[in-house]
Design a protein around this motif. Structure first.
Motif: not given
Length: 301
Positions: A79-83, A85-96
């Motif tokens: 799970x930590x790795x998935x989070x 990878x998601x963030x480091x590849x530019x994925x948004x945690x919370x949108x505007x």
């Protein structure tokens, strides 16, 4: 590159995945299922994991509650790795537009309790706020609590103490409680309903008062000090917490047999605190430690 730290919580079903920076834009978010996640692409992805029950986003962490079909030990690294990878590849945690979504009112109940201290009123929330008590003597100390900072903007608020599911407010003598209680209650209720952050527990743990409540500090103490802390936690804290206060361990002098404590919340400045210390806590420690030379002293009495 973001690196996630995995931290346990008091609830074995929930793990915290901490970031090095704040991620929640000053709000708290709770997602119960994938249909709730329009404003959080990361939460949406996490719900594709079949064991994810609830996702919380607050401060500098993502909290995940799991179903019992798996053990955290088997999946937490994945799970930590998935989070990461998601963030480091530019994925948004919370949108505007998530901030607009949080304006939807949360179900909040705030009720008021009097305390033995006539200067202190206790405002009780129907959910847990923190497991780390936090005391704020003035607005300059409120970096970890946006709610405390807002309360200090009322001219009659002298001190704020937050613990478990309540906020104790100490007033100046310029006004009476019957003139301001309804106003404070309404303010706290509205503040929480709008999804605003009450307390950042991670930030509290890094303060001097918070560090003294962590396991590392406890483990560094002598055996007698550890026994004193355990007695205070088990027998004293529940009683004084019901009155909106806390009596925190400060130090123990083996040579002088002197226990120093700090009175917090409603206990600070309470007319009955001296009696509580001498007739209650001091006698209890003498009995349970089998040492009649024990003395208890409040350094801020």
């Amino acid at each position: 590159m973001e690196k996630i730290s995995i931290k346990p919580t008091q609830n074995p079903a929930i793990l915290k995945f901490e970031f090095s920076n704040f991620i929640a834009k000053g709000n708290n978010y709770e997602f119960k299922n994938i249909d709730d996640t329009a404003n959080s692409p990361l939460a949406k992805q996490l719900f594709y994991l079949p064991f994810v029950k609830t996702v919380y986003i607050s401060g500098n962490f993502i909290g995940i509650e799991k179903y019992s079909i798996v053990e955290w030990a088997d999946v937490q690294e994945e799970v930590a790795e998935q989070i990461e990878n998601f963030v480091n590849n530019g994925g948004a945690i919370i949108t505007e537009d998530a901030d607009a979504a949080t304006k939807k009112k949360l179900p909040v109940t705030i009720y008021v309790e009097t305390t033995p201290n006539p200067s202190v009123m206790k405002f009780v929330y129907n959910k847990l706020i923190t497991r780390t008590p936090a005391e704020f003597k003035n607005i300059d100390e409120t970096a970890a609590s946006p709610l405390a900072r807002e309360l200090f903007k009322f001219p009659f608020v002298k001190e704020v103490f937050i613990d478990e599911n309540y906020i104790s407010v100490t007033k100046f003598g310029i006004t009476e409680w019957d003139e301001i209680t309804a106003e404070i209650r309404a303010f706290i209720k509205k503040y929480i309903e709008e999804g605003n952050e009450v307390l950042n527990e991670s930030a509290i743990k890094q303060t001097p008062q918070g560090e003294k409540q962590q396991e590392a500090y406890f483990d560094s103490l002598d055996v007698t000090s550890q026994r004193i802390i355990n007695i205070l936690e088990e027998y004293v804290k529940p009683a004084v917490a019901s009155d909106g206060g806390n009596i925190a361990f400060e130090s123990y002098d083996e040579k002088d047999k002197r226990v120093k404590v700090i009175l917090q919340g409603a206990c600070s400045g309470c007319p009955s605190s001296t009696f509580t210390l001498k007739s209650g806590i001091e006698n209890m420690l003498k009995d349970m430690l089998n040492d009649n030379e024990i003395k208890v002293e409040a350094i801020n009495a």
